[in-house]
Enzyme design. Structure first.
Site, PDB file in Angstrom:
ATOM      1  N   ASP A 148       3.099   0.754   1.543  1.00 43.99           N
ATOM      2  CA  ASP A 148       1.910   1.121   0.788  1.00 43.99           C
ATOM      3  C   ASP A 148       0.649   0.873   1.622  1.00 43.99           C
ATOM      4  O   ASP A 148       0.566  -0.135   2.336  1.00 43.99           O
ATOM      5  CB  ASP A 148       1.864   0.247  -0.481  1.00 43.99           C
ATOM      6  CG  ASP A 148       0.717   0.596  -1.398  1.00 43.99           C
ATOM      7  OD1 ASP A 148       0.741   1.693  -1.964  1.00 43.99           O
ATOM      8  OD2 ASP A 148      -0.216  -0.225  -1.539  1.00 43.99           O
ATOM      9  N   GLU A 170      16.964  -4.305  12.458  1.00 41.73           N
ATOM     10  CA  GLU A 170      17.959  -5.400  12.457  1.00 41.73           C
ATOM     11  C   GLU A 170      19.189  -4.993  11.649  1.00 41.73           C
ATOM     12  O   GLU A 170      20.234  -5.624  11.743  1.00 41.73           O
ATOM     13  CB  GLU A 170      17.355  -6.677  11.837  1.00 41.73           C
ATOM     14  CG  GLU A 170      16.291  -7.322  12.717  1.00 41.73           C
ATOM     15  CD  GLU A 170      15.455  -8.361  11.955  1.00 41.73           C
ATOM     16  OE1 GLU A 170      15.727  -8.621  10.761  1.00 41.73           O
ATOM     17  OE2 GLU A 170      14.510  -8.884  12.574  1.00 41.73           O
TER      18      GLU A 170
HETATM   19  C1  NOJ Z   1      -1.203   3.539  -2.918  1.00 33.62           C
HETATM   20  C2  NOJ Z   1      -0.419   3.610  -4.185  1.00 33.62           C
HETATM   21  O1  NOJ Z   1       0.377   4.761  -4.165  1.00 33.62           O
HETATM   22  C3  NOJ Z   1      -1.429   3.597  -5.302  1.00 33.62           C
HETATM   23  O2  NOJ Z   1      -0.848   3.914  -6.525  1.00 33.62           O
HETATM   24  C4  NOJ Z   1      -2.109   2.281  -5.316  1.00 33.62           C
HETATM   25  O3  NOJ Z   1      -3.125   2.282  -6.286  1.00 33.62           O
HETATM   26  C5  NOJ Z   1      -2.732   1.958  -3.964  1.00 33.62           C
HETATM   27  N1  NOJ Z   1      -1.876   2.281  -2.860  1.00 33.62           N
HETATM   28  C6  NOJ Z   1      -3.046   0.502  -3.870  1.00 33.62           C
HETATM   29  O4  NOJ Z   1      -1.862  -0.245  -3.767  1.00 33.62           O
END
Ligand code: NOJ
Length: 510
Positions: free
Chosen positions: A201, A247
């Site tokens: 993310d 790994e």
């Molecule tokens: C990207 C995620 O897909 C989104 O839903 C989120 O609000 C932001 N990153 C922050 O984690």
């Protein structure tokens, strides 16, 4: 030595947006057992993997992306035992499972942040986050949160903390050894439990420029020095993630990257992650020329690194595909993506052609709504719980419990007509189109050679891979198909009475 391409390279990955997929316990929010109960839907659909959005203990300020404990399951979502069972059941059905690692920030309820808050100015616990003294009465810099409003929040003493997202999502300081060690531990923890891949993310936001200098106005260009997006230092982190993934055999990582091909390309260098989302695709209009340009750009960038793209058809952060590209356009684009080299990510509900839902102000949950002071409605319209049946039980089979269940976002009237139950029997329903296309993709396209682009009239995009041709028609007229092949393998909508492909529409031919 096994020379077969790795499973993830051309996989179709179904994004299970957990809280809206299926609810097993009647609290109106989807959960892990809901997924277990509907695994057959994914098998029937023919996808190869599922990606689970965060299910970790969360402060629930950003639908699970504000994590309190990265290695524990939120009781709303289920238990660690449910995860183990889901991994086992999915694997038993030949489905791989992809997790989601939130490494850019924690929740303000995370023990580290609580310690930082309590500790006061200069406390060592604050060094795990981006904390700085204010300038005069104001914040340390002019940075704005991506959800609206300032990106700095005062602690109530002389220091402020940075949050690129919600005020309850303080950004971690990736220069701090505790942060590196803890996230690595998280990555190993889920890989050891059996996850086959991980999405990272906010992968481009992990490094911040010292001193938090002003964000330049206007569009970004290759070589620009942005103070928090896609800085060169983030690649050290992703190289490390790649080592941890390596790994264990057959694991992969996909970077959540926003931007044109040049932005994502460095994340897929041979010693970094295997995929980066080709995100500009979702902002490209339904136009054969525009789609062709975007698609070729991402293919070339991936190929330079010996990789293949990760094509997002939609996700939980953008307007539903059926609203962006229209009800006929969304399946047409999907068939183009499925015909290309690379992995396709299909967002839950898009196999049903669900449109963006206009929710009432009071129903909105996305922090974007209040952070933008009501100017941005946010992403909830793409997150409405799925209709499984046409039952008038108030939730269309979203929960096995009867009437009385209130879904966390309300379903709009008529949602039952779009249910899995209805679409199973309705000819040319979005569900039937996807179900018919996936086996054809697997046999005729999955391992086919790189595309050859074919000359095509205005409004038409055509390419051949081995013996299979894919044609997208976005032109003004229906397209006669004889010139493209003699056998129709799959199409996104019925041909007209003259055997022509209506616009917008896609056909695969041999
Ligand atoms: C990207 C995620 O897909 C989104 O839903 C989120 O609000 C932001 N990153 C922050 O984690």
């Amino acid at each position: 030595m096994n020379d077969a391409p790795p499973w993830w390279r051309d996989a179709v990955v179904y994004q299970v947006y957990l809280r809206s997929f299926a609810d097993s316990d009647g609290d109106g929010t989807g959960d892990l057992r809901g997924v277990l109960e509907h695994l057959d839907h994914l098998v029937e659909l023919g996808v190869e993997a599922l990606w689970l959005n965060p299910f970790y203990v969360s402060g629930e300020a950003d639908a699970g992306y504000d994590v309190v404990n990265h290695r524990a399951v939120d009781p709303v979502m289920g238990t660690l035992g449910d995860i183990d069972e889901l991994l086992e059941q999915a694997h038993a059905r030949g489905l791989r499972v992809v997790g989601d690692v939130v490494a850019n920030h924690t929740s303000t309820h995370h023990p580290w942040f609580e310690e930082a808050r309590r500790g006061g100015p200069g406390h060592p616990a604050r060094a795990r986050y981006h904390v700085a003294p204010g300038r005069g009465d104001g914040p340390p810099s002019d940075w704005q949160s991506l959800f609206g409003g300032p990106a700095w929040e005062p602690f109530g003493d002389c220091e402020w903390y940075l949050h690129l997202f919600d005020v309850e999502q303080p950004d971690l300081n990736w220069e701090h050894p505790d942060v590196t060690a803890d996230v690595e531990r998280t990555v190993r923890f889920w890989l050891d439990r059996g996850f086959d891949g991980l999405r990272f993310d906010a992968a481009g936001a992990l490094a911040k420029a010292p001193g938090y200098p002003p964000v330049p106005a206007g569009e970004r260009h290759p070589g620009d020095d942005h103070p928090y997006s896609d800085r060169p230092e983030v690649h050290r982190v992703h190289r490390r993630f790649a080592q941890v993934l390596a790994e264990r055999p057959y694991r992969f990582g996909v970077a959540e990257i926003w931007g044109p091909p040049w932005v994502g390309e460095p994340y897929t260098r041979p010693d970094e992650l295997q995929q980066a989302f080709a995100m500009d695709l979702v902002f490209t209009p339904l136009d054969a020329g525009a789609l062709g340009t975007v698609v070729r750009g991402y293919l070339d960038a991936a190929a330079r690194q010996g990789r293949r793209p990760a094509w997002p058809h939609g996700n939980h952060d953008v307007t539903r595909a059926a609203t962006r590209w229209g009800p006929e356009g969304a399946p047409a684009v999907l068939l183009v993506l499925l015909a290309l080299p690379g992995a396709t990510y299909l967002y839950a509900g898009d196999e049903l052609g669900l449109p963006e839902v206009e929710l009432a102000d009071d129903d909105l949950r996305d922090p974007t709504w209040w952070r933008s002071r009501g100017t941005e409605r946010g992403r909830d319209g793409a997150r409405v719980p799925l209709p499984w049946t046409r039952a008038e039980d108030g939730h269309h089979g979203f929960s096995p419990q009867g009437p009385g269940v209130r879904t966390w976002l309300p379903q709009p009237p008529g949602w039952g007509d779009r249910s899995v139950q209805d679409q199973r029997v309705e000819p040319w329903s979005p569900l039937r189109v996807v179900r018919a296309a996936l086996p054809v993709r697997n046999s005729a396209l999955r391992d086919a050679p790189w595309p050859t682009w074919l000359p095509a009239p205005d409004g038409v995009l055509a390419f051949r891979r081995g013996g299979t041709t894919c044609v997208l028609n976005t032109g003004a007229e229906p397209l006669p198909l004889d010139a493209w092949g003699s056998e129709l393998l799959a199409n996104s909508r019925p041909l007209d009475e003259h055997g022509r492909l209506p616009s917008p529409g896609t056909a695969w031919l041999r």
